[in-house]
Scaffold this motif. Structure first.
Motif, PDB file in Angstrom:
ATOM      1  N   UNK A 389       0.742  -1.057   0.019  1.00  0.00           N
ATOM      2  CA  UNK A 389      -0.027   0.138   0.102  1.00  0.00           C
ATOM      3  C   UNK A 389       0.898   1.395  -0.006  1.00  0.00           C
ATOM      4  N   UNK A 390       0.268   2.511  -0.380  1.00  0.00           N
ATOM      5  CA  UNK A 390       1.052   3.695  -0.380  1.00  0.00           C
ATOM      6  C   UNK A 390       0.317   4.869   0.249  1.00  0.00           C
ATOM      7  N   UNK A 391       0.707   5.520   1.167  1.00  0.00           N
ATOM      8  CA  UNK A 391       0.047   6.200   1.745  1.00  0.00           C
ATOM      9  C   UNK A 391       0.051   7.780   0.967  1.00  0.00           C
ATOM     10  N   UNK A 392      -0.916   8.369   0.526  1.00  0.00           N
ATOM     11  CA  UNK A 392      -1.010   9.437  -0.593  1.00  0.00           C
ATOM     12  C   UNK A 392      -0.955  10.840   0.370  1.00  0.00           C
ATOM     13  N   UNK A 395      -3.494  11.573   2.480  1.00  0.00           N
ATOM     14  CA  UNK A 395      -3.928  10.614   3.556  1.00  0.00           C
ATOM     15  C   UNK A 395      -4.519   9.501   3.318  1.00  0.00           C
ATOM     16  N   UNK A 396      -5.078   9.339   2.008  1.00  0.00           N
ATOM     17  CA  UNK A 396      -5.883   8.118   1.539  1.00  0.00           C
ATOM     18  C   UNK A 396      -4.638   7.223   1.277  1.00  0.00           C
ATOM     19  N   UNK A 397      -5.298   6.086   1.179  1.00  0.00           N
ATOM     20  CA  UNK A 397      -4.421   4.733   0.908  1.00  0.00           C
ATOM     21  C   UNK A 397      -4.652   4.029  -0.567  1.00  0.00           C
ATOM     22  N   UNK A 398      -3.504   3.901  -1.159  1.00  0.00           N
ATOM     23  CA  UNK A 398      -3.563   3.226  -2.450  1.00  0.00           C
ATOM     24  C   UNK A 398      -2.828   2.115  -2.682  1.00  0.00           C
ATOM     25  N   UNK A 399      -3.822   0.908  -3.265  1.00  0.00           N
ATOM     26  CA  UNK A 399      -3.227  -0.398  -3.464  1.00  0.00           C
ATOM     27  C   UNK A 399      -3.251  -0.531  -5.058  1.00  0.00           C
ATOM     28  N   UNK A 400      -2.295  -1.366  -5.577  1.00  0.00           N
ATOM     29  CA  UNK A 400      -2.296  -1.689  -7.157  1.00  0.00           C
ATOM     30  C   UNK A 400      -2.493  -2.927  -7.337  1.00  0.00           C
ATOM     31  N   UNK A 480     -20.688 -10.209 -15.183  1.00  0.00           N
ATOM     32  CA  UNK A 480     -20.348 -11.605 -15.917  1.00  0.00           C
ATOM     33  C   UNK A 480     -19.021 -12.124 -15.132  1.00  0.00           C
ATOM     34  N   UNK A 481     -18.443 -11.603 -14.301  1.00  0.00           N
ATOM     35  CA  UNK A 481     -17.436 -12.246 -13.558  1.00  0.00           C
ATOM     36  C   UNK A 481     -17.107 -11.421 -11.822  1.00  0.00           C
ATOM     37  N   UNK A 482     -16.839 -12.187 -11.138  1.00  0.00           N
ATOM     38  CA  UNK A 482     -16.492 -11.476  -9.923  1.00  0.00           C
ATOM     39  C   UNK A 482     -14.974 -12.030  -9.058  1.00  0.00           C
ATOM     40  N   UNK A 483     -14.224 -11.473  -8.819  1.00  0.00           N
ATOM     41  CA  UNK A 483     -13.045 -12.154  -8.192  1.00  0.00           C
ATOM     42  C   UNK A 483     -12.882 -11.488  -6.552  1.00  0.00           C
ATOM     43  N   UNK A 484     -12.695 -12.051  -5.596  1.00  0.00           N
ATOM     44  CA  UNK A 484     -12.472 -11.781  -4.439  1.00  0.00           C
ATOM     45  C   UNK A 484     -10.827 -11.578  -4.170  1.00  0.00           C
ATOM     46  N   UNK A 485     -10.699 -10.051  -3.726  1.00  0.00           N
ATOM     47  CA  UNK A 485      -9.182  -9.788  -3.328  1.00  0.00           C
ATOM     48  C   UNK A 485      -9.402  -9.122  -2.125  1.00  0.00           C
ATOM     49  N   UNK A 486      -7.921  -8.632  -1.722  1.00  0.00           N
ATOM     50  CA  UNK A 486      -7.900  -7.791  -0.780  1.00  0.00           C
ATOM     51  C   UNK A 486      -7.300  -6.590  -0.675  1.00  0.00           C
ATOM     52  N   UNK A 487      -7.878  -5.510   0.262  1.00  0.00           N
ATOM     53  CA  UNK A 487      -7.059  -4.231   0.265  1.00  0.00           C
ATOM     54  C   UNK A 487      -6.621  -3.970   1.528  1.00  0.00           C
ATOM     55  N   UNK A 488      -5.202  -3.430   1.159  1.00  0.00           N
ATOM     56  CA  UNK A 488      -4.264  -3.664   2.531  1.00  0.00           C
ATOM     57  C   UNK A 488      -4.150  -2.084   3.089  1.00  0.00           C
ATOM     58  N   UNK A 489      -4.537  -2.009   4.397  1.00  0.00           N
ATOM     59  CA  UNK A 489      -4.497  -0.644   5.285  1.00  0.00           C
ATOM     60  C   UNK A 489      -3.214  -0.828   5.947  1.00  0.00           C
ATOM     61  N   UNK A 490      -2.446   0.230   6.107  1.00  0.00           N
ATOM     62  CA  UNK A 490      -1.488   0.542   7.052  1.00  0.00           C
ATOM     63  C   UNK A 490      -1.908   0.313   8.559  1.00  0.00           C
ATOM     64  N   UNK A 491      -1.403  -0.717   9.565  1.00  0.00           N
ATOM     65  CA  UNK A 491      -1.938  -0.765  10.620  1.00  0.00           C
ATOM     66  C   UNK A 491      -1.823   0.175  11.408  1.00  0.00           C
TER      67      UNK A 491
END
Ligand code: SF4
Ligand code: SF4
Length: 491
Positions: A389-392, A395-400, A480-491
């Motif tokens: 993750x990247x802290x912008x 203050x928002x968080x970005x995942x790629x 048409x399709x759906x995939x489960x993934x995760x979004x990472x936040x800094x703890x």
């Protein structure tokens, strides 16, 4: 061992005794090849064998030439394993590399069908449909046509070299090589467009790899079917070694009925059959056998179950006026019952045949359902690992994420991608400005679109990993399709 040991004082009998001892301790593992000269034969099984052989050859040589319209820009070959694509085309089914499990399923189906056929009818695959059998039979037919039947071939081989002999041998090998080249060429046509590769090979414009494989398959066909023949079945093929595990006493096998045939011996016309067996020791069964064995010695690993010895023996029994089927397709259980003059039983439904049949139906069913439910879209998501993750600056968080969408159809696909399960999240594509609730993706026909997508969300301290779905919708807004993934936040 004996050769390396110090020599004791020799006696007259010592060398002979040494040889005998050596023979017992280390029997030779080498046997000279004895050339087999199978004689031609007519009969029911030979006719079936010709019919199966013709069918197999027609299917093998003609299948690559069968056309199948898939629309503009797609190969029009009905059966093609396109390595450059890479795609597998089976009439109106297209297999992508990631769907190779369909090929695995086909191989499993083939293996189960082989197990079932072996449990029911013994080595029927080896005797009738195995490519080694089919091409050896074809090469033998050519040999017979040019050099004559068994006796003529044996005489020819025993003759000193002469112009006539050389001419026949050259003619035979030339025809063999032509068949081998047609076979090697046809094999390549299953991997590249048949008319194109034929034109390229003939005009000298084919690639080096094409010529290499063409030469390799031509050579292997020529050597295996022309020279090695029955030695492939006896020494090289693993199948005879473990096919016995699929058989039981109710499997049909080619068997000599010794209870009827023995005591064997020559028979003159008019002589009584009292006190002797029906086998007249004519050797016809041995002379027609493509592996050169004597079936009267009992079931043997070399026997491919072709049943030509049945035809040969039936012919002899007809000539001497005895009932046919001294050699027969019969189970060991029925052989025993016949010897005891009991009625025979045909027991097709047994634990193993039921099991093989059941598995066959299950695998075929799974494959059919999988093909019917097969999606025309492939969808995969891989989260960037470094950094997670990247802290912008706001203050928002970005995942790629790397997102791949494959379009298995022949038309461009317009799709919409959004992320669900993460409140107030927006998306944007790497290198493109703006923040979006959803992204429009266009995937070209028969292509895999790859996108580097960023998801941005307000910081939620203490959350760590948050479950999130990427959802694909078509132009009409349908999922048409759906995939489960995760979004990472800094703890
Ligand atoms: S023994 Fe009979 S069935 Fe077996 S390989 Fe020879 S001819 Fe064919
Ligand atoms: S063909 Fe029949 S009769 Fe002749 S040797 Fe073989 S088993 Fe005996």
């Amino acid at each position: 061992v004996n050769a390396m040991a110090p020599k004791p004082a020799s006696t007259d009998h010592q060398p002979a005794r040494d040889e005998a001892l050596l023979g017992v301790l280390a029997p030779s593992l080498y046997a000279d090849h004895v050339k087999v000269y199978p004689r031609s034969v007519q009969g029911r099984f030979r006719t079936i064998k010709w019919a199966v052989l013709s069918l197999c050859l027609v299917v093998y040589y003609s299948l690559p030439w069968l056309r199948w319209d898939r629309g503009a820009g797609a190969p029009d070959q009905a059966l093609l394993l396109d390595m450059s694509g890479p795609r597998g085309y089976f009439f109106n089914i297209e297999i992508w590399p990631q769907e190779v499990y369909y090929i695995t399923g086909l191989l499993i189906l083939g293996a189960l069908a082989l197990f079932l056929a072996t449990a029911l009818f013994g080595r029927v695959w080896c005797g009738y449909t195995c490519p080694q059998t089919v091409w050896t039979d074809l090469f033998l037919a050519v040999e017979r046509w040019i050099e004559g039947d068994r006796n003529a071939r044996m005489r020819l081989d025993a003759q000193p070299v002469s112009a006539a002999k050389v001419l026949r041998k050259v003619a035979k090998h030339a025809v063999w090589l032509l068949i081998a080249a047609a076979t090697g060429g046809a094999w390549i046509m299953y991997f590249v467009d048949a008319p194109t590769v034929t034109r390229e090979i003939v005009t000298g414009g084919a690639s080096l790899a094409t010529y290499f494989f063409f030469g390799l398959f031509t050579l292997t066909t020529y050597v295996l079917a022309g020279w090695a023949r029955e030695q492939v079945c006896t020494y090289m093929c693993p199948w005879p070694r473990f096919q016995a595990a699929m058989q039981d006493e109710h499997s049909l096998i080619v068997t000599y009925q010794s209870w009827r045939g023995e005591a064997r011996g020559k028979h003159k016309a008019g002589e009584s059959w009292e006190g002797r067996g029906d086998c007249i020791d004519c050797q016809a069964c041995v002379h027609v056998c493509p592996t050169g064995i004597d079936i009267r010695n009992g079931p043997q690993l070399e026997c491919i179950g072709c049943a030509l010895c049945i035809d040969a023996c039936d012919e002899m029994m007809g000539k001497v006026g005895r009932p046919q089927r001294l050699i027969d397709f019969v189970s060991l259980a029925n052989l025993e019952r016949r010897a005891q003059k009991l009625p025979t039983l045909l027991k097709l439904l047994r634990a193993r045949t039921l099991l093989y049949g059941f598995l066959l139906v299950v695998v075929a069913g799974i494959m059919t359902v999988a093909l019917m439910l097969r999606s025309e879209i492939g969808f995969s998501v891989q989260q960037d690992r470094s950094p997670l993750h990247v802290v912008l600056s706001d203050g928002t968080i970005r995942n790629g994420y790397v997102i791949k969408v494959s379009n298995k159809t022949r038309a461009p696909m317009q799709l919409r991608l959004n992320a669900e399960g993460l409140p107030e999240a927006d998306l944007f594509m790497a290198g493109e400005p703006g923040r979006h609730v959803a992204l429009d993706l266009t995937v070209e026909p028969d292509e895999i679109g790859e996108y580097h997508v960023f998801v941005r969300a307000p910081r939620r301290p203490g959350d760590g990993l948050i479950n999130m779905d990427f959802v694909l919708r078509n132009g009409a807004g349908m999922e048409v399709d759906r995939l489960r993934t995760q979004f990472s936040m800094p703890k």
